[in-house]
Design a protein around this motif. Sequence first.
Motif, PDB file in Angstrom:
ATOM      1  N   MET A   4       0.837  -1.203   0.000  1.00 10.75           N
ATOM      2  CA  MET A   4       0.000   0.000   0.000  1.00 10.75           C
ATOM      3  C   MET A   4       0.871   1.252   0.000  1.00 10.75           C
ATOM      4  O   MET A   4       1.839   1.340   0.762  1.00 10.75           O
ATOM      5  N   PRO A   5       0.529   2.251  -0.828  1.00 16.61           N
ATOM      6  CA  PRO A   5       1.416   3.400  -1.020  1.00 16.61           C
ATOM      7  C   PRO A   5       1.234   4.556  -0.039  1.00 16.61           C
ATOM      8  O   PRO A   5       2.000   5.512  -0.060  1.00 16.61           O
ATOM      9  N   ASP A  21       1.022   7.137   3.179  1.00 18.36           N
ATOM     10  CA  ASP A  21       1.932   7.510   4.264  1.00 18.36           C
ATOM     11  C   ASP A  21       1.785   6.516   5.417  1.00 18.36           C
ATOM     12  O   ASP A  21       0.672   6.134   5.800  1.00 18.36           O
ATOM     13  N   GLU A  22       2.924   6.100   5.980  1.00 19.86           N
ATOM     14  CA  GLU A  22       2.910   5.019   6.965  1.00 19.86           C
ATOM     15  C   GLU A  22       2.043   5.328   8.180  1.00 19.86           C
ATOM     16  O   GLU A  22       1.232   4.489   8.605  1.00 19.86           O
ATOM     17  N   ASP A  23       2.174   6.506   8.755  1.00 22.13           N
ATOM     18  CA  ASP A  23       1.412   6.810   9.963  1.00 22.13           C
ATOM     19  C   ASP A  23      -0.078   6.901   9.660  1.00 22.13           C
ATOM     20  O   ASP A  23      -0.912   6.395  10.426  1.00 22.13           O
ATOM     21  N   ALA A  24      -0.421   7.536   8.540  1.00 21.01           N
ATOM     22  CA  ALA A  24      -1.831   7.635   8.152  1.00 21.01           C
ATOM     23  C   ALA A  24      -2.416   6.251   7.881  1.00 21.01           C
ATOM     24  O   ALA A  24      -3.559   5.959   8.261  1.00 21.01           O
ATOM     25  N   LEU A  25      -1.636   5.395   7.244  1.00 22.42           N
ATOM     26  CA  LEU A  25      -2.114   4.041   6.954  1.00 22.42           C
ATOM     27  C   LEU A  25      -2.293   3.242   8.235  1.00 22.42           C
ATOM     28  O   LEU A  25      -3.284   2.519   8.408  1.00 22.42           O
ATOM     29  N   LEU A  26      -1.355   3.381   9.169  1.00 25.56           N
ATOM     30  CA  LEU A  26      -1.490   2.689  10.454  1.00 25.56           C
ATOM     31  C   LEU A  26      -2.737   3.151  11.199  1.00 25.56           C
ATOM     32  O   LEU A  26      -3.452   2.343  11.803  1.00 25.56           O
ATOM     33  N   ASN A  27      -3.001   4.459  11.175  1.00 30.07           N
ATOM     34  CA  ASN A  27      -4.216   4.967  11.819  1.00 30.07           C
ATOM     35  C   ASN A  27      -5.463   4.364  11.187  1.00 30.07           C
ATOM     36  O   ASN A  27      -6.395   3.944  11.890  1.00 30.07           O
ATOM     37  N   ALA A  28      -5.486   4.315   9.860  1.00 30.74           N
ATOM     38  CA  ALA A  28      -6.659   3.783   9.166  1.00 30.74           C
ATOM     39  C   ALA A  28      -6.836   2.301   9.442  1.00 30.74           C
ATOM     40  O   ALA A  28      -7.961   1.826   9.701  1.00 30.74           O
ATOM     41  N   LEU A  29      -5.755   1.546   9.398  1.00 27.23           N
ATOM     42  CA  LEU A  29      -5.840   0.113   9.701  1.00 27.23           C
ATOM     43  C   LEU A  29      -6.291  -0.112  11.139  1.00 27.23           C
ATOM     44  O   LEU A  29      -7.045  -1.048  11.435  1.00 27.23           O
ATOM     45  N   THR A  30      -5.810   0.761  12.017  1.00 26.70           N
ATOM     46  CA  THR A  30      -6.206   0.663  13.426  1.00 26.70           C
ATOM     47  C   THR A  30      -7.712   0.867  13.583  1.00 26.70           C
ATOM     48  O   THR A  30      -8.381   0.136  14.323  1.00 26.70           O
ATOM     49  N   ARG A  31      -8.258   1.878  12.926  1.00 28.25           N
ATOM     50  CA  ARG A  31      -9.702   2.143  13.023  1.00 28.25           C
ATOM     51  C   ARG A  31     -10.503   0.931  12.555  1.00 28.25           C
ATOM     52  O   ARG A  31     -11.501   0.543  13.185  1.00 28.25           O
ATOM     53  N   LEU A  32     -10.074   0.319  11.459  1.00 29.38           N
ATOM     54  CA  LEU A  32     -10.792  -0.851  10.949  1.00 29.38           C
ATOM     55  C   LEU A  32     -10.597  -2.054  11.873  1.00 29.38           C
ATOM     56  O   LEU A  32     -11.533  -2.838  12.089  1.00 29.38           O
ATOM     57  N   HIS A  33      -9.399  -2.180  12.416  1.00 31.54           N
ATOM     58  CA  HIS A  33      -9.113  -3.313  13.301  1.00 31.54           C
ATOM     59  C   HIS A  33      -9.976  -3.271  14.557  1.00 31.54           C
ATOM     60  O   HIS A  33     -10.526  -4.297  14.984  1.00 31.54           O
ATOM     61  N   THR A  34     -10.077  -2.094  15.163  1.00 34.27           N
ATOM     62  CA  THR A  34     -10.869  -1.993  16.406  1.00 34.27           C
ATOM     63  C   THR A  34     -12.355  -2.211  16.155  1.00 34.27           C
ATOM     64  O   THR A  34     -13.087  -2.582  17.072  1.00 34.27           O
ATOM     65  N   LYS A  35     -12.802  -2.024  14.913  1.00 35.34           N
ATOM     66  CA  LYS A  35     -14.202  -2.294  14.566  1.00 35.34           C
ATOM     67  C   LYS A  35     -14.410  -3.716  14.064  1.00 35.34           C
ATOM     68  O   LYS A  35     -15.536  -4.106  13.730  1.00 35.34           O
ATOM     69  N   MET A  68       2.691  -6.757   9.334  1.00 33.80           N
ATOM     70  CA  MET A  68       3.016  -6.109   8.063  1.00 33.80           C
ATOM     71  C   MET A  68       4.525  -6.044   7.873  1.00 33.80           C
ATOM     72  O   MET A  68       5.292  -5.997   8.838  1.00 33.80           O
ATOM     73  N   PHE A  69       4.919  -6.096   6.602  1.00 33.72           N
ATOM     74  CA  PHE A  69       6.296  -5.837   6.229  1.00 33.72           C
ATOM     75  C   PHE A  69       6.449  -4.353   5.921  1.00 33.72           C
ATOM     76  O   PHE A  69       5.493  -3.677   5.570  1.00 33.72           O
ATOM     77  N   ARG A  70       7.659  -3.868   6.030  1.00 35.43           N
ATOM     78  CA  ARG A  70       8.020  -2.556   5.509  1.00 35.43           C
ATOM     79  C   ARG A  70       9.132  -2.781   4.509  1.00 35.43           C
ATOM     80  O   ARG A  70      10.201  -3.280   4.853  1.00 35.43           O
ATOM     81  N   ALA A  71       8.889  -2.464   3.246  1.00 39.20           N
ATOM     82  CA  ALA A  71       9.881  -2.697   2.202  1.00 39.20           C
ATOM     83  C   ALA A  71      10.009  -1.461   1.331  1.00 39.20           C
ATOM     84  O   ALA A  71       9.022  -0.992   0.754  1.00 39.20           O
ATOM     85  N   HIS A  72      11.213  -0.916   1.253  1.00 39.35           N
ATOM     86  CA  HIS A  72      11.487   0.271   0.436  1.00 39.35           C
ATOM     87  C   HIS A  72      10.511   1.406   0.736  1.00 39.35           C
ATOM     88  O   HIS A  72      10.023   2.092  -0.168  1.00 39.35           O
ATOM     89  N   GLY A  73      10.222   1.593   2.017  1.00 40.06           N
ATOM     90  CA  GLY A  73       9.370   2.691   2.454  1.00 40.06           C
ATOM     91  C   GLY A  73       7.893   2.453   2.289  1.00 40.06           C
ATOM     92  O   GLY A  73       7.087   3.346   2.575  1.00 40.06           O
ATOM     93  N   VAL A  74       7.494   1.249   1.875  1.00 43.09           N
ATOM     94  CA  VAL A  74       6.084   0.920   1.649  1.00 43.09           C
ATOM     95  C   VAL A  74       5.649  -0.133   2.662  1.00 43.09           C
ATOM     96  O   VAL A  74       6.362  -1.110   2.897  1.00 43.09           O
ATOM     97  N   LEU A  75       4.477   0.061   3.262  1.00 42.43           N
ATOM     98  CA  LEU A  75       3.936  -0.942   4.177  1.00 42.43           C
ATOM     99  C   LEU A  75       3.185  -2.014   3.397  1.00 42.43           C
ATOM    100  O   LEU A  75       2.452  -1.712   2.449  1.00 42.43           O
TER     101      LEU A  75
END
Length: 316
Positions: free
Chosen positions: A223-224, A226-240, A254-261
């Motif tokens: 997924m392209p 921003d890492e922090d924004a993506l983590l926040n979004a995944l977190t919101r879905l995870h808690t629901k 998750m992996f982090r590869a070449h700056g991409v989660l």
Amino acid sequence: MGKSSRKKNRAAEAPAVDGAVGPRQPCPCGSGRRYKACHGAADGPPPAFVARPFEGYASETDLVALRELVPAATAPLKLKDSDREVRLCTLLPGAAPAMVREGGAIWLGLQVQHAYGDPARDLGAVLTKAVEHAEAGETGIVGLTEAPGEGPRFTDLVEDEALEVTVHEGFGYWLDDVEDRTPEMDAALDQANGSVHPTVKLKGVEAAYWTNVGSKEHLRWAMPEDEDALLNALTRLHTKGADTLVEGGRLVGMFRAHGVLVPVWDLPVGTGAEVLEEPAKKFAAELADALADDSELTSAERSAKSSLAGRQVTIR
């Protein structure tokens, strides 16, 4: 080892002054290396490290997936200044960086670790060298023997277009242009194919790849965002509880590869790729909504985010 020896070793490894970096601590440049093996090395730092080398490229996430996760795949490339045939390959025979084939076609290998700090620059240097060889009528393996220095990067040389990825069951594409196959070629191919796990690229979303590793099945989705924004979004879905794609499956890290989660889901054996298409498209829409939510995380969500962040593994 006696206490005095342990104290001496700890003292030797500790920062000499406030704010200094210890030799065994991560280098502040972000390379992932220890300081003593990076900018604290006696012979000087390695080449400049580029955290997200393919950023801005139309198929950045597919490129990262092909380089790090997918065993056997190819995609045609269009050069900006030439109509020469170029084929992007996950892996070439002998892990060759590039090959100029009979007839002048260029095959460019992705799964090559030059360790010169910028994979996009390394690929650009190899591709430039391969084009020069092809223009001179030379064939064979092309690679780098030293750091390439300044010059065009991969994204400077190729058209900024979405990759048309073909995932293969094995490395049979190595012999696509070989008319007279020998028993030795077939034996080498069979040996290489023994390491390939079945892999399928999902059609309805970008850069999501199902794979069967025998004891488990996974979906790995680059997924392209921003890492922090993506983590926040995944977190919101995870808690629901909205991050489950199929019954019995779960987001495990998750992996982090070449700056991409690259979030990874474990899936029940027997799931297959086809049944993931609709759940993946639904998840992508819900993820987009979650990314658009810029409200503060709740305490429960902050705790969940910490747990998700703790399940990251950096592979490049």
